[in-house]
Design an enzyme around this catalytic site. Structure first.
Site, PDB file in Angstrom:
ATOM      1  N   ASN B 390      49.385 -14.903 -65.996  1.00  0.00           N
ATOM      2  CA  ASN B 390      47.944 -14.827 -65.817  1.00  0.00           C
ATOM      3  C   ASN B 390      47.269 -14.216 -67.043  1.00  0.00           C
ATOM      4  O   ASN B 390      46.660 -14.929 -67.844  1.00  0.00           O
ATOM      5  CB  ASN B 390      47.640 -14.016 -64.549  1.00  0.00           C
ATOM      6  CG  ASN B 390      46.165 -14.029 -64.184  1.00  0.00           C
ATOM      7  OD1 ASN B 390      45.331 -14.416 -64.996  1.00  0.00           O
ATOM      8  ND2 ASN B 390      45.844 -13.604 -62.987  1.00  0.00           N
ATOM      9  N   ASP B 391      47.407 -12.902 -67.219  1.00  0.00           N
ATOM     10  CA  ASP B 391      46.678 -12.239 -68.294  1.00  0.00           C
ATOM     11  C   ASP B 391      47.056 -12.772 -69.675  1.00  0.00           C
ATOM     12  O   ASP B 391      46.213 -12.826 -70.565  1.00  0.00           O
ATOM     13  CB  ASP B 391      46.920 -10.728 -68.228  1.00  0.00           C
ATOM     14  CG  ASP B 391      46.355 -10.130 -66.944  1.00  0.00           C
ATOM     15  OD1 ASP B 391      45.347 -10.655 -66.442  1.00  0.00           O
ATOM     16  OD2 ASP B 391      46.931  -9.148 -66.443  1.00  0.00           O
ATOM     17  N   VAL B 392      48.318 -13.205 -69.855  1.00  0.00           N
ATOM     18  CA  VAL B 392      48.763 -13.636 -71.188  1.00  0.00           C
ATOM     19  C   VAL B 392      48.201 -15.000 -71.574  1.00  0.00           C
ATOM     20  O   VAL B 392      48.391 -15.448 -72.697  1.00  0.00           O
ATOM     21  CB  VAL B 392      50.302 -13.661 -71.303  1.00  0.00           C
ATOM     22  CG1 VAL B 392      50.877 -12.270 -71.092  1.00  0.00           C
ATOM     23  CG2 VAL B 392      50.916 -14.647 -70.336  1.00  0.00           C
ATOM     24  N   ALA B 431      46.139  -6.808 -64.585  1.00  0.00           N
ATOM     25  CA  ALA B 431      45.062  -6.063 -65.234  1.00  0.00           C
ATOM     26  C   ALA B 431      43.802  -6.090 -64.362  1.00  0.00           C
ATOM     27  O   ALA B 431      42.837  -5.414 -64.645  1.00  0.00           O
ATOM     28  CB  ALA B 431      44.777  -6.644 -66.609  1.00  0.00           C
TER      29      ALA B 431
END
Lengths: 101, 464
Positions: B390-392, B431
């Site tokens: 997700n965040d990456v 996050a």
């Protein structure tokens, strides 16, 4: 051995460590961590020295026993699991595709 | 040559083996040999130590080493590759604990010899390994608990956290000075207890996504604690090996922090993810459109694609989906589709976690690309499959200066022709930041357990 000599060794070892480890590719960072984990199990050497000295009182014996057990688990577990991981890294898939279908 | 000279020579050979082992880790072809050479070095070191004439009583050594060693061996053989971060955290804690115990024991020995205070070198080395070893022990066990899901993975916070930690740290240093100037076992025990509390309090507020940084940092701590016991015992091998590990851990910590665009201090004191931006972002996201895709439709697209890139994340590990992924890659490969993996440095819960999982599933390592290699090729990629990451892949990290992720290097999957995201639900990443990629018109979502979705997809690809 004098403390200055020991400091020299420390600085040189740190230098060699950084040089060598910075060349390890990202792909192998998990084995690198578990492998260095096993290497810090070298505290087992210190634990054996502490526990093996007969002069020790109760504190030394109790601390020493736990430290040796911890250190041994650290060394054996670290090297075994790293070996298990590294034997899985292969370059090419085995050419047995026809047989699969 | 005296016996001591022989032991020192053995230590030299052991140190050489450790360095050679680390050097051989620089290529997957020699890496296994490298680990074996390091293990050989360890065996030589332990053999030489056992032969030391100061070691006179073997009973307890043998019993403790057998118990510890067999527990270590059993766990290392049984552990699943997805659980590697926990195991590394646990082993790291054991090493730190051993270093702290050696320090406590050395301290007691100084007192037993009738000394009333510690000399400079002894004071610094004993106190350093007692404190850092204890912090590493407690911190690693908390990290283990979080990764094993015995403790909640989200950040645990409480009021005045930083102030409490700072007071703890100051109290520990003051006690260390006190205990060095006037040897007294109870003072050292209080010091160790406070260091254990500090280690616990420092890691509890750290969220799951920050684990790669924390594990690398604790690894460095244990290495340095081991080096400090080397000074305390006057043992050169402990200094060399400890510092090698310290250097490796420090380097990895830096790499991981850089890959997350966060400083070590912000990871250790930040308690990322509990804050307001997550709540606001998630609420905003629910009103945005999300397009879904059925596995059968995706299968048809994949078969006719030329280039497919798979981006794996922690979700793949949680779902144990590495084996169906490999099946999919094989099937597509047979149909002439070029499939590679793009791996973000902080994907998963420890450095290199995804590579190990995919290696376990027999994916050849030359199919695994690092972020820098993968990014230039996304514009020529037909379909990107984002599996449990997700965040990456959040474009806000590149485009939106107001995002908490801004500045973190990402895999630029939004530059590909099509993106398909495998996800359990619309929940935000660790996050807690909304991901606009999911609402991009070129993105399709495939909701559900990644393992089941992939199994279905494999079935559908076979039927196309």
């Amino acid at each position: 051995m004098g403390v200055i000599t020991e400091l020299v060794i420390l600085v040189l070892a740190a230098w060699v460590g950084i040089e060598v480890v910075s060349k390890v590719p990202q792909m192998l960072h998990t084995p690198l961590m578990s492998g260095t984990n096993a290497i810090h199990g070298v505290v087992l050497v210190g634990a054996i020295l502490v526990l093996g000295a007969a002069a020790g009182g109760t504190v030394e014996v109790v601390c020493g026993i736990i430290a040796v057990a911890f250190g041994a688990a650290n060394v054996v577990g670290g090297f075994v699991v790293t070996d298990r991981m590294l034997q899985m890294f292969k370059r090419r898939p085995e050419p047995k595709r026809e047989g699969d279908e | 040559m005296t016996q001591d000279d022989l032991i020192q020579l053995a230590y030299l050979v052991a140190a050489f083996c450790f360095i050679l082992g680390l050097k051989w880790l620089s290529s997957p072809r020699s890496a296994r040999r490298g680990n074996q050479v390091a293990a050989l070095g360890m065996a030589i070191a332990i053999g030489a130590t056992v032969a030391d004439e100061r070691v006179v009583d073997y009973t307890w050594i043998i019993i403790a080493a057998l118990v510890g060693g067999s527990i270590g061996a059993v766990i290392a053989r049984r552990v699943q590759m997805t659980a590697m971060p926990q195991l590394v955290a646990l082993l790291n804690g054991l090493g730190g604990g051993a270093a702290a115990l050696i320090a406590v024991s050395e301290y007691h020995a100084h007192g037993a010899l009738g000394e009333t205070s510690l000399g400079g070198v002894a004071a610094v080395s004993v106190m350093f390994s007692a404190i850092v070893g204890s912090v590493s022990f407690a911190g690693s066990l908390v990290a283990f608990g979080k990764l094993q899901e015995l403790l909640p993975g989200r950040p645990i916070t409480w009021p005045a956290q930083k102030a409490v930690n700072a007071i703890l740290a100051i109290a520990i240093v003051a006690l260390a000075v006190w205990a060095s100037l006037a040897i007294s076992d109870p003072v050292l025990w209080i010091l160790v207890a406070l260091a254990l509390v500090l280690g616990t309090a420092a890691v509890l507020p750290i969220g799951g996504a920050d684990m790669p940084v924390v594990i690398a940092f604790l690894n460095a701590c244990t290495g340095l604690a081991a080096a400090a016991t080397g000074f305390a015992l006057g043992n050169v091998l402990l200094i060399i090996a400890g510092v090698l590990v310290g250097a490796s851990g420090t380097l990895l910590t830096q790499l991981m922090s850089k890959a997350m665009n966060r400083s070590l201090t912000s990871v250790l004191f930040g308690a990322f993810g509990g804050g307001a931006p997550g709540g606001g972002g998630a609420a905003r996201g629910e009103s945005l459109p999300v397009l879904e895709i059925a596995p059968a439709d995706l299968a048809a697209q994949l078969v006719y694609a030329r280039r497919v890139v798979i981006v794996p994340g922690y979700g793949l590990a949680v779902a144990q989906a590495q084996h169906p992924v490999r099946e999919l890659v094989d099937l597509l490969g047979e149909r002439g589709v070029e499939v590679t993996f793009a791996i973000h440095p902080v994907a998963g819960r420890m450095p290199g976690h995804m590579n190990v999982l995919l290696a376990e599933a027999d994916v050849p390592y030359d199919k695994l690309l690092e972020m820098e290699e993968a990014n230039p090729d996304f514009p020529q990629t037909d379909i990107v499959l984002v599996i449990g990451a997700n965040d990456v892949v959040n474009p806000a990290a590149r485009d939106d200066p107001s995002s908490p992720l801004f500045g973190m290097p990402i895999l630029e999957v939004d530059r590909a022709e099509h993106v398909v995201v495998f996800k359990r639900s619309m929940a935000s990443g660790f996050a807690g930041v909304e991901n606009m990629l999911f609402h991009d018109p070129k993105t399709r979502m495939l909701f559900g357990d990644a393992r089941k979705s992939l199994a279905q997809l494999v079935q559908d690809v076979q039927d196309v």
